[in-house]
Design a protein around this motif. Structure first.
Motif, PDB file in Angstrom:
ATOM      1  N   LYS A  59      19.795  48.274 -23.109  1.00 44.87           N
ATOM      2  CA  LYS A  59      19.785  48.193 -21.652  1.00 44.87           C
ATOM      3  C   LYS A  59      18.752  49.166 -21.087  1.00 44.87           C
ATOM      4  O   LYS A  59      18.542  50.242 -21.636  1.00 44.87           O
ATOM      5  CB  LYS A  59      21.176  48.520 -21.091  1.00 44.87           C
ATOM      6  CG  LYS A  59      22.257  47.516 -21.505  1.00 44.87           C
ATOM      7  CD  LYS A  59      22.141  46.210 -20.750  1.00 44.87           C
ATOM      8  CE  LYS A  59      23.388  45.343 -20.864  1.00 44.87           C
ATOM      9  NZ  LYS A  59      23.845  45.112 -22.231  1.00 44.87           N
ATOM     10  N   MET A 119      29.815  48.231 -18.280  1.00 48.92           N
ATOM     11  CA  MET A 119      29.171  47.327 -19.245  1.00 48.92           C
ATOM     12  C   MET A 119      30.158  46.841 -20.296  1.00 48.92           C
ATOM     13  O   MET A 119      29.796  46.094 -21.198  1.00 48.92           O
ATOM     14  CB  MET A 119      27.989  48.019 -19.906  1.00 48.92           C
ATOM     15  CG  MET A 119      26.957  48.508 -18.905  1.00 48.92           C
ATOM     16  SD  MET A 119      25.287  48.345 -19.509  1.00 48.92           S
ATOM     17  CE  MET A 119      24.360  48.633 -17.978  1.00 48.92           C
ATOM     18  N   GLY A 120      31.409  47.294 -20.183  1.00 54.71           N
ATOM     19  CA  GLY A 120      32.447  46.778 -21.075  1.00 54.71           C
ATOM     20  C   GLY A 120      32.423  47.366 -22.465  1.00 54.71           C
ATOM     21  O   GLY A 120      32.796  46.691 -23.436  1.00 54.71           O
ATOM     22  N   GLU A 161      29.203  50.113 -27.010  1.00 54.76           N
ATOM     23  CA  GLU A 161      28.299  49.326 -27.850  1.00 54.76           C
ATOM     24  C   GLU A 161      27.357  48.459 -27.000  1.00 54.76           C
ATOM     25  O   GLU A 161      26.265  48.096 -27.457  1.00 54.76           O
ATOM     26  CB  GLU A 161      29.107  48.445 -28.812  1.00 54.76           C
ATOM     27  CG  GLU A 161      30.082  47.477 -28.149  1.00 54.76           C
ATOM     28  CD  GLU A 161      31.368  48.124 -27.639  1.00 54.76           C
ATOM     29  OE1 GLU A 161      31.494  49.373 -27.740  1.00 54.76           O
ATOM     30  OE2 GLU A 161      32.230  47.405 -27.098  1.00 54.76           O
ATOM     31  N   ASN A 162      27.764  48.171 -25.764  1.00 59.31           N
ATOM     32  CA  ASN A 162      26.941  47.277 -24.936  1.00 59.31           C
ATOM     33  C   ASN A 162      25.774  47.975 -24.242  1.00 59.31           C
ATOM     34  O   ASN A 162      25.016  47.341 -23.513  1.00 59.31           O
ATOM     35  CB  ASN A 162      27.815  46.584 -23.880  1.00 59.31           C
ATOM     36  CG  ASN A 162      28.928  45.785 -24.523  1.00 59.31           C
ATOM     37  OD1 ASN A 162      28.794  45.357 -25.678  1.00 59.31           O
ATOM     38  ND2 ASN A 162      30.028  45.608 -23.812  1.00 59.31           N
ATOM     39  N   LEU A 163      25.645  49.291 -24.411  1.00 57.46           N
ATOM     40  CA  LEU A 163      24.552  50.001 -23.743  1.00 57.46           C
ATOM     41  C   LEU A 163      23.224  49.798 -24.474  1.00 57.46           C
ATOM     42  O   LEU A 163      22.157  49.877 -23.867  1.00 57.46           O
ATOM     43  CB  LEU A 163      24.869  51.498 -23.633  1.00 57.46           C
ATOM     44  CG  LEU A 163      25.679  51.927 -22.400  1.00 57.46           C
ATOM     45  CD1 LEU A 163      27.003  51.172 -22.318  1.00 57.46           C
ATOM     46  CD2 LEU A 163      25.943  53.428 -22.408  1.00 57.46           C
ATOM     47  N   LYS A 164      23.301  49.521 -25.765  1.00 58.82           N
ATOM     48  CA  LYS A 164      22.103  49.352 -26.603  1.00 58.82           C
ATOM     49  C   LYS A 164      21.139  48.355 -25.943  1.00 58.82           C
ATOM     50  O   LYS A 164      21.538  47.283 -25.502  1.00 58.82           O
ATOM     51  CB  LYS A 164      22.511  48.860 -27.994  1.00 58.82           C
ATOM     52  CG  LYS A 164      21.512  49.208 -29.072  1.00 58.82           C
ATOM     53  CD  LYS A 164      22.164  49.236 -30.463  1.00 58.82           C
ATOM     54  CE  LYS A 164      21.313  49.990 -31.500  1.00 58.82           C
ATOM     55  NZ  LYS A 164      20.910  51.348 -31.043  1.00 58.82           N
ATOM     56  N   ASP A 221      18.590  47.597 -15.832  1.00 58.34           N
ATOM     57  CA  ASP A 221      20.032  47.317 -15.747  1.00 58.34           C
ATOM     58  C   ASP A 221      20.747  48.407 -14.940  1.00 58.34           C
ATOM     59  O   ASP A 221      21.783  48.153 -14.331  1.00 58.34           O
ATOM     60  CB  ASP A 221      20.634  47.258 -17.158  1.00 58.34           C
ATOM     61  CG  ASP A 221      19.988  46.175 -17.999  1.00 58.34           C
ATOM     62  OD1 ASP A 221      20.389  45.011 -17.861  1.00 58.34           O
ATOM     63  OD2 ASP A 221      19.042  46.508 -18.744  1.00 58.34           O
TER      64      ASP A 221
END
Lengths: 397, 397, 397
Positions: B189, B180-181, B184-187, B265
């Motif tokens: 999902k 997910m890069g 911070e990008n998991l929020k 996701d």
């Protein structure tokens, strides 16, 4: 606090030339100076490890272990010792290997030793076999090295045979030395190596034999106590007697546990099987007489059962020197109401001595490493010094 | 391209003091910063290995592994992690060892730890036992170290217990983070941890529990889905709920696989045994009631068989976010018409995700090495820097 | 005395580029120059070890061994080779691992290879399976490396398959080369690879096949002798014929042991099972037909029993070149009145050749290490030179 130089100075005062490129079979085949060298290097290696100085003296090389009996602590002690010096352990598991398929000892010995610097063997099950097997094995690799097949001659560390358990007795002795504040303080102290009841059967004789064969050399008053019928190897009794004479100590056999414990400074209550019975079992195995073996087992268990009173009780402990004798055991012990109903020792006694018992065991890896070290280096003092100067950390810093 | 300094800077921004000389039992016993430190050091170690920089921080030392259940990937992951840092693995195989002969945990723990820097234990079979065993083991070595028996206190890495499988869930999380890069990008999902049918019986609960116990901390929308009767430990459900609240994510339980997959996701379809049944089995084992165990197994298999429709099909995958959810599994998976007729996942789905699945697994050795690293060094940033400066090549050049 | 530079000069004269990042399956898949490179590096590594120069080229890394058949010498040879280069051996024991639980080869291959630099596989039991399994395994890790799952692509060393036993035949050849004073001296020498009687059943074909597939390349006069019905794989016979043509040597099959021994410079009498029977057994196993397997075993043993006269006797040895042919065997041999009543060789013959037999075996660890070395370094000459300059001692001094 001690410095490494103290250990080096001690070594300089000892003659242990003969240990170089030599093996360790039985303690009584070694001189007093050689035994003291083993303890000194063991302490030095421990000192270095505690001070994060790497003692890795092998960049590569194998330590071959051959266990013909179950083992936890000796297996891990050998692995730890090898690892401490830089050797990788390879188990010669007869299950996995073709040894099971009729390969001769001579051949196996060479086939596993092409890059072996050490061989650790445990073969304690059969009277007259274990120690003999080790000699056969080492004659094979000695020849192989002579003939240019093996670039190096691996060293034997006897990890327990039918006669002696030198890594155990040497670790036990080092424990006593530290507890008593020095080798010189053992003189005149009373040590009781006594039989004790165990519900299990056929425990090896090598521990009691190793203890009486070693502790009689330090001028101790050694008593071997057991019920009638639980005699150990007569040869080893002879060794103990001679040692005692030479060292100005004493050695006697008693059939009375209380007599042995009376005013003892050190007590070592442990079960073992009668020598005669073990000899009989060995022959039954040779004949493949499984009914005979079962019968013998039954007979021995009922014989044991007649001596449940041979237990290290609080009451007995009270009769020792100031009621504070050092309680010892090679572990695991049969503890009353813990690992069995009736066993070798009462739980409260065992619990009180847990710390010293674990410390006792903690010397074994260093004793093994020391035996390897002394057989691999012509001038161990110089090597220890160089390692200190190099000061490579065991853990990166 | 990233530099090692980037990882060091990240570590400088995190507080993980408490990890020094500490163990890793359960992810929810660790702070967010501590978990992030584990992922950061894992990535740093991987970076260094990829750039042929040796991360060997131990000149000698043992990593003890104790597996009470079969294992390939975890066993090799632990061995790889130890080897990466310079520790030699020694298996404590209860078959070989005297543990089987009634030796106490306390004693064994100390006897194998004289030169152990790490202990890796897998004990996931019995509810209420595995994690407890690990604590008992570690209390023993902590005491042993206090008492001067062990020069160092080995660190525990929980390689799977009855409650959590932290090396798995932490590797899984690191995989998601990379996919997910960034963390911070998991929020926000959606992650579906769902039960799936398997013809085999009694798979541990530690994976689903580990996943809901960890992924709820990153602000994800976590759905745990399973047929009625396949509940996991209530304590862990509580943990997941609290985590979700705290992290601004959500957690809910559903009995509908389709509901869980809808717009997900990430999907993690995997079989497990009902908590209540596993608890029952544990008691039956304790009572040695083998008939009861057989009966329970039969009962569970037929119960499973009623839910063959719980399979990760292409059809279900289409319903996920853009039909492209990240499919995850701890492996090995039960694949329809490959390892079984009906299983957890359709072959075409599994095949399409093989690469990500293997990548997912590839993080485990680094996660384990990171857990060891963080517990052994007071200032890991400094050590990483020194290793970079030293620049010893892993492969000679 | 030779210097390391001599080996480096020899390597400079050979083209073995293709070995870099490549595997070793079958000797006949390698060029003459590549085989000579293997022998040269093997001798160089032995030279360095004899001169206490460390050849540890890996600071960390695993050597995975997968043995699907019992082994002592090959197991220890692989362990020794890995240790010599700095790799730690991890056994993939299918008993311990989940391979037994239906995990696919592809998955296992990747799961054990995250930090594996070498894979050593022994899979010689079933015709058409072993070599195929190795290829399947290596295709999986090659893909895994391409896909960025494995940072390195481990190298395969074939530790014995159903077709060839390259580490054995290459060690055997190196032994002959040293005994005859150089590779160039093999031309025109007669080698008898003959069947011999053994009371045991189903010995692999890979040794005789490996020998005729390799020795026919050095211009030797190779005779394969066996009773009718003991044919080896036709494909390998074809290889041997082509090799002989190309090398200016010869290859023929005889059903007469005396004919093969007549004036032979080298004799290799060893038992094996008929190819056709082994193929049949493979199918019976596939069908799980245990009765069929028992029947086949009985049939083969009685078939063997008809050829007890196929034994390497003193009488036969007298008929060889000057009565002094070099006697060879991969060990363990079935020795008359030692390991069995009637076997492959008379005790007096075996005893006379014990030294050369052990030397023969002693080349295997170096041959394996050489195969690894050549596949891991683009410019082995440079690496050898650098190791000599670095001059780290194997044993501290």
């Amino acid at each position: 606090m001690k410095t490494l130089q103290d250990y080096i100075d001690k070594l300089n005062s000892l003659n242990f030339k003969e240990m170089y490129e030599n093996d360790f079979f039985l303690t009584w085949e070694k001189s007093d100076a050689e035994l003291e060298a083993v303890w000194t290097v063991a302490d030095a290696l421990r000192f270095m490890r505690e001070n994060n100085i790497s003692t890795k003296v092998f960049e590569s090389g194998l330590g071959i272990s051959l266990f013909r009996d179950n083992s936890t602590r000796t297996r891990f002690s050998f692995a730890s010792a090898c690892n401490l010096l830089g050797l990788e352990v390879q188990d010669l598991d007869e299950g996995k290997s073709q040894v099971a398929h009729g390969e001769t000892v001579r051949e196996t010995a060479n086939m596993v030793s092409f890059m072996a610097d050490v061989i650790g063997i445990r073969d304690d099950m059969y009277i007259g076999k274990g120690n003999a097997y080790m000699h056969e094995f080492m004659e094979a690799v000695t020849q192989g090295n002579k003939d240019g097949i093996l670039e190096q001659r691996p060293t034997l560390v006897n990890l327990q045979c039918d006669i002696d358990h030198p890594t155990q007795s040497m670790a036990d002795a080092l424990h006593i030395i530290h507890e008593m504040g020095g080798l010189e303080n053992l003189k005149g102290k009373k040590l009781a190596m006594t039989w004790a009841y165990s519900p299990s059967y056929g425990k090896p004789l090598s521990v009691p034999q190793g203890i009486i064969g070693l502790m009689t050399r330090m001028g101790m008053e050694v008593v071997l106590a057991h019920p009638e019928g639980y005699e150990v190897m007569p040869e080893v009794v002879e060794v103990a007697k001679k040692n005692a004479e030479k060292s100005g100590g004493s050695f006697r056999i008693s059939n009375d546990m209380a007599d042995a414990f009376k005013d003892a400074d050190v007590v070592y209550p442990k079960s073992w099987a009668p020598f005669a019975a073990m000899e009989k079992r060995t022959n039954l195995y040779a004949e493949g007489d499984s009914d005979g073996i079962k019968a013998l087992e039954k007979e021995l268990l009922s014989q044991n059962a007649q001596h449940k009173d041979w237990c290290c009780t609080e009451e007995l402990m009270k009769t020792t020197k100031d009621g504070k004798a050092l309680y010892m055991h090679c572990l695991p012990a049969d503890i009353n109401d813990v690992s069995c109903v009736d066993g070798e020792v009462e739980a409260t006694v065992f619990d009180r001595y847990r710390d010293p018992l674990y410390k006792e065991a903690s010397y074994k890896p260093y004793v093994i490493a020391s035996m390897i070290f002394l057989s691999k280096f012509k001038n161990p003092q110089e090597i220890l010094k160089k390692l200190e100067v190099k000061k490579a950390p065991r853990i990166f810093e």
